[in-house]
Design an enzyme around this catalytic site. Structure first.
Site, PDB file in Angstrom:
ATOM      1  N   ASP A  59       0.846  -1.255   0.076  1.00 36.83           N
ATOM      2  CA  ASP A  59      -0.068  -0.227  -0.051  1.00 36.83           C
ATOM      3  C   ASP A  59       0.977   1.366  -0.085  1.00 36.83           C
ATOM      4  O   ASP A  59       1.685   1.544   1.091  1.00 36.83           O
ATOM      5  CB  ASP A  59      -0.567   0.074   1.326  1.00 36.83           C
ATOM      6  N   VAL A  60       0.874   2.093  -1.152  1.00 34.72           N
ATOM      7  CA  VAL A  60       1.804   3.264  -1.178  1.00 34.72           C
ATOM      8  C   VAL A  60       1.604   4.151   0.041  1.00 34.72           C
ATOM      9  O   VAL A  60       2.480   4.968   0.185  1.00 34.72           O
ATOM     10  CB  VAL A  60       1.664   3.667  -2.573  1.00 34.72           C
ATOM     11  N   ASN A  86       2.980   5.698  -9.701  1.00 36.15           N
ATOM     12  CA  ASN A  86       1.872   5.783 -10.440  1.00 36.15           C
ATOM     13  C   ASN A  86       0.525   5.762  -9.649  1.00 36.15           C
ATOM     14  O   ASN A  86      -0.525   6.017 -10.243  1.00 36.15           O
ATOM     15  CB  ASN A  86       2.087   4.766 -11.561  1.00 36.15           C
ATOM     16  N   SER A 139      -1.600  14.731 -13.573  1.00 35.75           N
ATOM     17  CA  SER A 139      -2.808  14.604 -14.354  1.00 35.75           C
ATOM     18  C   SER A 139      -2.972  16.009 -15.116  1.00 35.75           C
ATOM     19  O   SER A 139      -2.546  16.962 -14.584  1.00 35.75           O
ATOM     20  CB  SER A 139      -3.938  14.310 -13.437  1.00 35.75           C
ATOM     21  N   TYR A 152      -9.706  15.633  -5.725  1.00 38.58           N
ATOM     22  CA  TYR A 152      -8.774  14.736  -6.636  1.00 38.58           C
ATOM     23  C   TYR A 152      -7.677  15.706  -7.247  1.00 38.58           C
ATOM     24  O   TYR A 152      -6.700  15.506  -7.274  1.00 38.58           O
ATOM     25  CB  TYR A 152      -9.600  14.048  -7.725  1.00 38.58           C
ATOM     26  N   LYS A 156      -3.595  16.266  -6.968  1.00 34.15           N
ATOM     27  CA  LYS A 156      -2.740  16.262  -8.358  1.00 34.15           C
ATOM     28  C   LYS A 156      -1.972  17.743  -8.444  1.00 34.15           C
ATOM     29  O   LYS A 156      -0.986  17.755  -8.766  1.00 34.15           O
ATOM     30  CB  LYS A 156      -3.502  16.009  -9.569  1.00 34.15           C
ATOM     31  N   VAL A 184      -7.534  12.090 -20.522  1.00 33.38           N
ATOM     32  CA  VAL A 184      -8.843  11.114 -20.210  1.00 33.38           C
ATOM     33  C   VAL A 184      -8.430   9.754 -20.805  1.00 33.38           C
ATOM     34  O   VAL A 184      -8.571   9.663 -22.181  1.00 33.38           O
ATOM     35  CB  VAL A 184     -10.170  11.794 -20.772  1.00 33.38           C
ATOM     36  N   ALA A 185      -7.983   8.638 -19.919  1.00 31.58           N
ATOM     37  CA  ALA A 185      -7.869   7.273 -20.485  1.00 31.58           C
ATOM     38  C   ALA A 185      -8.967   6.532 -19.875  1.00 31.58           C
ATOM     39  O   ALA A 185      -9.298   6.445 -18.810  1.00 31.58           O
ATOM     40  CB  ALA A 185      -6.647   7.071 -19.946  1.00 31.58           C
ATOM     41  N   GLY A 186      -9.415   5.476 -20.892  1.00 35.58           N
ATOM     42  CA  GLY A 186     -10.532   4.818 -20.503  1.00 35.58           C
ATOM     43  C   GLY A 186     -10.297   3.435 -19.369  1.00 35.58           C
ATOM     44  O   GLY A 186     -10.533   2.314 -19.741  1.00 35.58           O
ATOM     45  N   THR A 187      -9.500   3.676 -18.421  1.00 40.69           N
ATOM     46  CA  THR A 187      -9.288   2.766 -17.329  1.00 40.69           C
ATOM     47  C   THR A 187     -10.487   2.554 -16.453  1.00 40.69           C
ATOM     48  O   THR A 187     -11.440   3.198 -16.310  1.00 40.69           O
ATOM     49  CB  THR A 187      -8.032   3.046 -16.660  1.00 40.69           C
TER      50      THR A 187
HETATM   51  N1  NAI Z   1      -7.383   7.074 -16.457  1.00 40.25           N
HETATM   52  C1  NAI Z   1      -6.864   8.637 -16.495  1.00 40.25           C
HETATM   53  O1  NAI Z   1      -7.666   8.985 -17.230  1.00 40.25           O
HETATM   54  C2  NAI Z   1      -6.073   9.229 -15.600  1.00 40.25           C
HETATM   55  C3  NAI Z   1      -5.309   8.622 -14.735  1.00 40.25           C
HETATM   56  N2  NAI Z   1      -4.303   9.708 -13.947  1.00 40.25           N
HETATM   57  C4  NAI Z   1      -3.609   9.039 -12.867  1.00 40.25           C
HETATM   58  O2  NAI Z   1      -2.511   7.924 -13.224  1.00 40.25           O
HETATM   59  C5  NAI Z   1      -2.512   7.059 -12.417  1.00 40.25           C
HETATM   60  C6  NAI Z   1      -3.128   5.533 -12.784  1.00 40.25           C
HETATM   61  O3  NAI Z   1      -4.503   5.726 -12.992  1.00 40.25           O
HETATM   62  P1  NAI Z   1      -5.380   4.630 -13.594  1.00 40.25           P
HETATM   63  O4  NAI Z   1      -4.427   3.487 -14.101  1.00 40.25           O
HETATM   64  O5  NAI Z   1      -6.294   5.222 -14.432  1.00 40.25           O
HETATM   65  O6  NAI Z   1      -6.115   4.047 -12.450  1.00 40.25           O
HETATM   66  P2  NAI Z   1      -6.903   2.741 -12.029  1.00 40.25           P
HETATM   67  O7  NAI Z   1      -7.704   2.894 -10.856  1.00 40.25           O
HETATM   68  O8  NAI Z   1      -7.465   1.939 -13.159  1.00 40.25           O
HETATM   69  O9  NAI Z   1      -5.623   1.774 -11.309  1.00 40.25           O
HETATM   70  C7  NAI Z   1      -4.862   2.149 -10.435  1.00 40.25           C
HETATM   71  C8  NAI Z   1      -4.153   0.962  -9.811  1.00 40.25           C
HETATM   72  O10 NAI Z   1      -3.614   1.464  -8.483  1.00 40.25           O
HETATM   73  C9  NAI Z   1      -3.802   0.425  -7.457  1.00 40.25           C
HETATM   74  N3  NAI Z   1      -3.892   1.011  -6.211  1.00 40.25           N
HETATM   75  C10 NAI Z   1      -4.889   1.665  -5.589  1.00 40.25           C
HETATM   76  N4  NAI Z   1      -4.464   2.399  -4.475  1.00 40.25           N
HETATM   77  C11 NAI Z   1      -3.394   1.791  -4.088  1.00 40.25           C
HETATM   78  C12 NAI Z   1      -2.475   1.693  -2.960  1.00 40.25           C
HETATM   79  N5  NAI Z   1      -2.701   2.340  -1.925  1.00 40.25           N
HETATM   80  N6  NAI Z   1      -1.346   1.402  -3.263  1.00 40.25           N
HETATM   81  C13 NAI Z   1      -0.675   0.587  -4.262  1.00 40.25           C
HETATM   82  N7  NAI Z   1      -1.658   0.475  -5.326  1.00 40.25           N
HETATM   83  C14 NAI Z   1      -2.731   0.948  -5.342  1.00 40.25           C
HETATM   84  C15 NAI Z   1      -5.284  -0.163  -7.916  1.00 40.25           C
HETATM   85  O11 NAI Z   1      -5.226  -1.293  -7.211  1.00 40.25           O
HETATM   86  C16 NAI Z   1      -5.093  -0.318  -9.307  1.00 40.25           C
HETATM   87  O12 NAI Z   1      -4.525  -1.257  -9.946  1.00 40.25           O
HETATM   88  C17 NAI Z   1      -3.144   7.564 -11.243  1.00 40.25           C
HETATM   89  O13 NAI Z   1      -2.269   8.173 -10.215  1.00 40.25           O
HETATM   90  C18 NAI Z   1      -4.316   8.491 -11.643  1.00 40.25           C
HETATM   91  O14 NAI Z   1      -4.664   9.517 -10.738  1.00 40.25           O
HETATM   92  C19 NAI Z   1      -4.163  10.752 -14.406  1.00 40.25           C
HETATM   93  C20 NAI Z   1      -4.754  11.643 -15.401  1.00 40.25           C
HETATM   94  C21 NAI Z   1      -5.624  10.678 -15.982  1.00 40.25           C
HETATM   95  C1  BUO Z   2      -8.865  10.983 -13.861  1.00 44.26           C
HETATM   96  C2  BUO Z   2      -8.215  12.133 -14.166  1.00 44.26           C
HETATM   97  O1  BUO Z   2      -6.901  12.551 -13.865  1.00 44.26           O
HETATM   98  C3  BUO Z   2      -8.757  13.078 -15.139  1.00 44.26           C
HETATM   99  C4  BUO Z   2      -8.449  14.568 -15.081  1.00 44.26           C
HETATM  100  O2  BUO Z   2      -9.557  12.652 -15.904  1.00 44.26           O
END
Ligand code: NAI
Ligand code: BUO
Length: 257
Positions: A59-60, A86, A139, A152, A156, A184-187
């Site tokens: 856990d980070v 990340n 972000s 959020y 950031k 904006v990424a479709g995760t």
């Molecule tokens: N998806 C998007 O559009 C955007 C994402 N981001 C940033 O990019 C990074 C990754 O985002 P995504 O992959 O979309 O998110 P996601 O929610 O799809 O994946 C995040 C991963 O982090 C893990 N995680 C959560 N809490 C944790 C903890 N306490 N310790 C260790 N691992 C943990 C989760 O289990 C998951 O596998 C994040 O920091 C997010 O804020 C930034 C801008 C846009």
């Molecule tokens: C998830 C995120 O950082 C945005 C702006 O979409």
């Protein structure tokens, strides 16, 4: 000698894409996530490609876990070269409704997690007396502030600020600190954001919030994990050696800074 990269939150989403890319770039890779199952499946996939990889659940937001993560990377692979902070979580709600637990959780993962990861990595780089790279997930919400994503966005903005200040403190040790700012990424994160936003806005149906946000992207499509991994790959490489303290936007043309 292969370099070694740790990527937090790489059990899925953007982190997984980054781990896969850094493995292809020649790094020995350490996959970390709070979700042990996700760690194992990402490790198995990367291993199946013939790459050197281990998984460490953790856990980070826990300082001790971050130091154990670096310790494990060094025990197995002998050194550390790149640490990608990340992992991050979303909070989707009008700020008037945010409660203490949500706020504490978001800051403890998105901000404290980045601080602890940076401390753990920097201590190891100093011990090795080697060049090191720390790469943080910021972000577009670290440059722009969004309704329904106010807390959020605040986390950031804090990551951007910490990227600047830690780069200043660590430059004398030959350590670079930069951040990537996706759009904006479709995760899974955006699945949750869409679900929550749709609950608050009467005119919206499932999928509408994602469509609305991504509809303004100049390059005409949402972001893929590979788009983000391309930038992280550059920041992890020697080609970015003259860059530090920057929070670089990769969003297909959405926010202009
Ligand atoms: N998806 C998007 O559009 C955007 C994402 N981001 C940033 O990019 C990074 C990754 O985002 P995504 O992959 O979309 O998110 P996601 O929610 O799809 O994946 C995040 C991963 O982090 C893990 N995680 C959560 N809490 C944790 C903890 N306490 N310790 C260790 N691992 C943990 C989760 O289990 C998951 O596998 C994040 O920091 C997010 O804020 C930034 C801008 C846009
Ligand atoms: C998830 C995120 O950082 C945005 C702006 O979409």
């Amino acid at each position: 000698m292969s370099k070694v990269a740790v990527i937090t939150g790489s059990g899925g989403g953007l982190g997984k894409g980054i781990a896969e890319r850094l493995a292809k770039d020649g790094f020995k890779v350490v996959v970390n996530d709070i979700n042990a199952e996700a760690v194992n499946s990402t490790v198995e996939e990367i291993k199946a490609g013939g790459y050197e990889v281990i998984g460490v659940q953790g856990d980070v937001s826990k300082k001790e876990h971050q130091f154990l993560l670096v310790q494990r990377a060094v025990e197995v692979f002998g050194r550390l070269d790149v640490f990608v902070n990340n992992a991050g979580i979303d909070v989707v709600t009008p700020f008037l409704d945010v409660d203490e637990a949500q706020l504490n959780k978001a800051f403890s993962i998105n901000v404290n997690g980045v601080v602890f990861g940076t401390q753990a990595a920097a201590e190891q780089f100093k011990k090795q007396e080697s060049k090191g790279k720390i790469i943080n997930a910021c972000s577009i919400a670290g440059h722009e502030s969004y309704e329904m994503l106010s807390t959020y966005s605040a986390t950031k903005h804090a990551v951007k600020s910490f990227t600047h200040s830690s780069a200043k403190e660590l430059a004398p040790y030959n350590i670079r600190v930069n951040a990537y700012c996706p759009g904006v990424a479709g995760t899974a994160m955006w699945d949750r954001i869409d679900e929550e936003m749709v609950k608050y806005y009467d005119h919206m149906e499932p999928g509408d919030a994602f469509k609305e946000f991504s509809g303004n992207i100049l390059l005409g499509r949402p972001q893929e994990p590979e788009d983000v991994a391309n930038l992280v790959s550059f920041l992890a490489s020697d080609d970015s050696d003259y860059i530090t303290g920057q929070a670089i936007v990769t969003d297909g043309g959405l926010v202009f800074r």
